[in-house]
Design an enzyme around this catalytic site. Structure first.
Site, short mmCIF file in Angstrom:
data_model
loop_
_atom_site.label_atom_id
_atom_site.label_comp_id
_atom_site.label_asym_id
_atom_site.label_seq_id
_atom_site.Cartn_x
_atom_site.Cartn_y
_atom_site.Cartn_z
N TYR A 91 -6.03 -1.46 -6.82
CA TYR A 91 -5.64 -2.61 -6.17
C TYR A 91 -4.97 -2.31 -4.90
CZ TYR A 91 -1.02 -1.17 -8.89
OH TYR A 91 -0.13 -0.92 -9.43
N GLU A 92 -4.58 -3.28 -4.05
CA GLU A 92 -4.22 -3.55 -2.70
C GLU A 92 -5.23 -2.77 -1.63
OE1 GLU A 92 -1.99 -5.33 -2.45
OE2 GLU A 92 -1.04 -5.17 -4.35
N GLY A 93 -6.44 -2.85 -2.07
CA GLY A 93 -7.33 -2.25 -1.50
C GLY A 93 -8.08 -0.99 -1.84
N ARG A 125 0.81 -1.27 0.12
CA ARG A 125 -0.02 -0.02 -0.05
C ARG A 125 0.81 1.19 -0.03
NH1 ARG A 125 -4.80 -2.23 4.01
NH2 ARG A 125 -6.02 -3.27 2.37
N GLN A 148 -9.45 1.84 2.03
CA GLN A 148 -8.53 2.76 2.61
C GLN A 148 -9.17 3.82 3.63
OE1 GLN A 148 -5.32 1.63 2.51
NE2 GLN A 148 -6.20 0.18 0.86
#
Length: 596
Positions: A439-441, A295, A446
């Site tokens: 991506y990555e949440g 992230r 977030q």
């Protein structure tokens, strides 16, 4: 044609003036990393990014990756570039010397990462995923796994991935179905399908090692029953070479909007041999080590794209002749003035500049805290720094990718119709940057992480790592006349942030939907205040040097002027964000689903 020049001067300002980077060498383990060593490292990174990676960015986008007979081929030149990258030691820069790494501070690696992302985001995905793999295995693997795999990951001859997402589950990993069956030899048989696996298959390294989330027989439901496994593409031989092919194969590659030279794969695990990493049913804890690293890395992708898009927009605005300045011709000897004279073009360029340099300062602050959290001799200081990293990770990821996408679009707007044409390269930055918000949440996730986990953690302990230094700065500098135009707007925005924090926390306790409805605006508000604090500090450092022998190239003059623009034209967004947060979530949640 697009251009890129690494912003080393601003990186040095952030590292050595704003963050007092000379103190890095005072941390145990970093004694060698004085400015005399760090400067050449940054300069060499700039060379490989400008001269090797950047020239492959456009051709890599146009060619993309291809899948032939179960093998993914990266675009022309990528393998040669990767070999130079690996031989130069860049894969080992911020890795443990015990496994062949160079042990560089995170703050150095962060700025090298920015340069890589700006020069060639698709290329950067390959070593970027490997570094996340390294972090997870280094933190959670047993000694045997680390000894067998980390040296190869560190030297770049092998690479790593993270395999989380499945066709039916993305963010909600509690739904995953991939199974892990214990074997008599202590290994596990891994079966299942994973999608959206970056660098899942490629031709850059001789082996690819996957970290795979899967369920053991009888595991609890949900995320409490997930374990993490190491699954190599080729099973290593006793002498550490790639041996027998494992049951891990690429099913297909995705045809994407952007980052086309990065292979995004569907990976099929069919009885693949794997080994448990960490404790059974504790895989999410281990994987989050990699995800948090990722992230922060994705935030740097947003920053890198913003920088290169800004540079190209400035170059075009200086060269493109269109119309005359509203106040009269600036270059009467030419048929028209360059568009940089026009107020709206200057507004766009200054917006891009202020966001980009502000985000670089935020990235430097977070990276410095990572170094302190791992190496400071005082355990209290380590905990405080770790709290700060936990707090700002969702902000770095979401704010910097949102603003990176905004700056990339500004770049297209400055070019006008030419920005929409592939020839100039600006449209690629918009396409490449868009994934960073997903991506990555996703950035909405977030924001939920910030208000749902970080805000109330340990009775607000995380928040104090930000609120206290900002409050102290405001109180100390409020009476400074020279800084008044920077500190007073910061103080007003900071009060809004404090009030919004209290209100979101109060409402969220009784009605979680209220916190969720405010989350995205709250994260943006928080991020803009953070940038304001860093711009005020940048102005404090720069003001005394303007017009002196210390500012021969006008760097500090421009820094102060950019800080002024941020305070006057961008920070006022906090008023609207505050109003939206305080309005509550009723208008969102009361809307009938059938009426969408």
């Amino acid at each position: 044609m697009p251009l890129y020049k690494a912003p080393l001067r601003d990186m040095r300002f952030v590292m050595f003036e704003l963050m007092q980077g000379d103190e890095i060498a005072a941390l145990p383990g970093y004694e060698e990393f004085t400015r005399d060593l760090i400067d050449p490292v940054l300069e060499e990174a700039a060379k490989i990014c400008e001269e090797v990676l950047f020239p492959l960015n456009r051709s890599g986008d146009e060619e993309g990756c291809t899948l032939e007979n179960g093998v993914v081929r990266t675009p022309k030149g990528f393998k040669q570039a990767y070999d130079l990258f690996r031989e130069g030691g860049w894969t080992s820069l911020a890795c443990d010397p015990a496994y062949g790494g160079q042990g560089a501070p995170s703050v150095v690696n962060t700025f090298v990462s920015e340069m890589i992302c700006a020069a060639n985001l698709s290329f950067g995905m390959y070593p970027g995923l490997s570094h996340g793999f390294y972090k997870a295995l280094h933190a959670h693997g047993n000694e045997a796994l680390k000894a067998e795999y980390l040296p190869k990951i560190v030297d770049g001859t092998w690479s790593g991935t993270m395999c989380l997402t499945e066709p039916h589950c993305g963010t909600d990993l509690g739904l995953l179905k991939t199974s892990a069956t214990p074997q008599d030899d202590g290994s596990y048989s891994i079966t299942g399908t994973k999608i959206f696996i970056s660098a899942g298959e490629h031709d850059l390294t001789e082996n690819i090692i996957h970290l795979v989330l899967a369920r053991l027989p009888g595991a609890p439901k949900g995320t409490a029953g997930i374990s993490l496994f190491l699954v190599p593409k080729f099973l290593p031989t006793e002498d550490g070479r790639p041996g027998q092919r494992n049951g891990a194969a690429v099913g297909s590659i995705e045809h994407k909007m952007g980052i086309k030279a990065s292979s995004t794969c569907v990976m099929n695990f069919d009885g693949a041999k794997g080994w448990l990493v960490g404790e059974a049913n504790k895989g999410m804890r281990a994987m989050f080590t990699m995800m948090n690293e990722a992230r922060l890395g994705v935030g740097m992708q947003g920053l890198g794209i913003a920088e290169v898009a800004y540079q190209n927009a400035v170059a075009y605005a200086r060269d493109r002749l269109q119309g005359r300045a509203l106040s009269g011709a600036k270059q009467p000897e030419k048929p028209a003035d360059p568009i940089v004279v026009h107020p709206d073009v200057r507004r766009m360029l200054l917006t891009a500049r202020a966001y980009t340099q502000g985000c670089r300062a935020l990235a430097g602050w977070a990276a410095q805290a990572i170094d302190v959290s791992k190496h400071h001799p005082d355990p209290v200081k380590r905990v405080e720094a770790d709290d700060f990293v936990a707090l700002v990770t969702p902000i770095v990821k979401a704010l910097m990718t949102d603003l990176g996408f905004e700056v990339a679009n500004i770049g297209v707007q400055v070019y006008g119709g030419h920005g929409f044409i592939r020839e100039h390269g600006q449209e690629q930055y918009v396409r490449d940057c868009r994934i960073a918000q997903l991506y990555e949440g996703t950035n909405g996730i977030q924001a939920l992480d910030l208000v749902g986990r970080k805000m109330g953690a340990h009775a607000g302990r995380y928040l104090r790592t930000f609120f206290h230094p900002v409050s102290d700065f405001i109180q100390t500098k409020m009476e400074d006349e020279a800084l008044g135009e920077f500190v007073q707007p910061l103080a007003k925005a900071f009060v809004r942030l404090q009030q919004a924090t209290a209100e979101v926390a109060r409402r969220g306790l009784a009605r979680p939907d209220e916190a969720g409805a405010a989350a995205t605006e709250y994260l943006r508000l928080f991020g803009l205040v953070a940038l304001a604090y860093l711009w005020a500090r940048s102005a404090e450092i720069s003001l005394p040097k303007v017009g002196t022998d210390q500012d021969p190239d006008g760097f500090y003059r421009a820094k102060v002027a950019t800080a002024r623009f941020y305070m006057e034209r961008l920070l006022p967004q906090t008023s609207g964000l505050f109003a939206a947060i305080m309005a509550g979530g009723k208008s969102i949640m009361a809307f009938e689903e059938a009426d969408f």
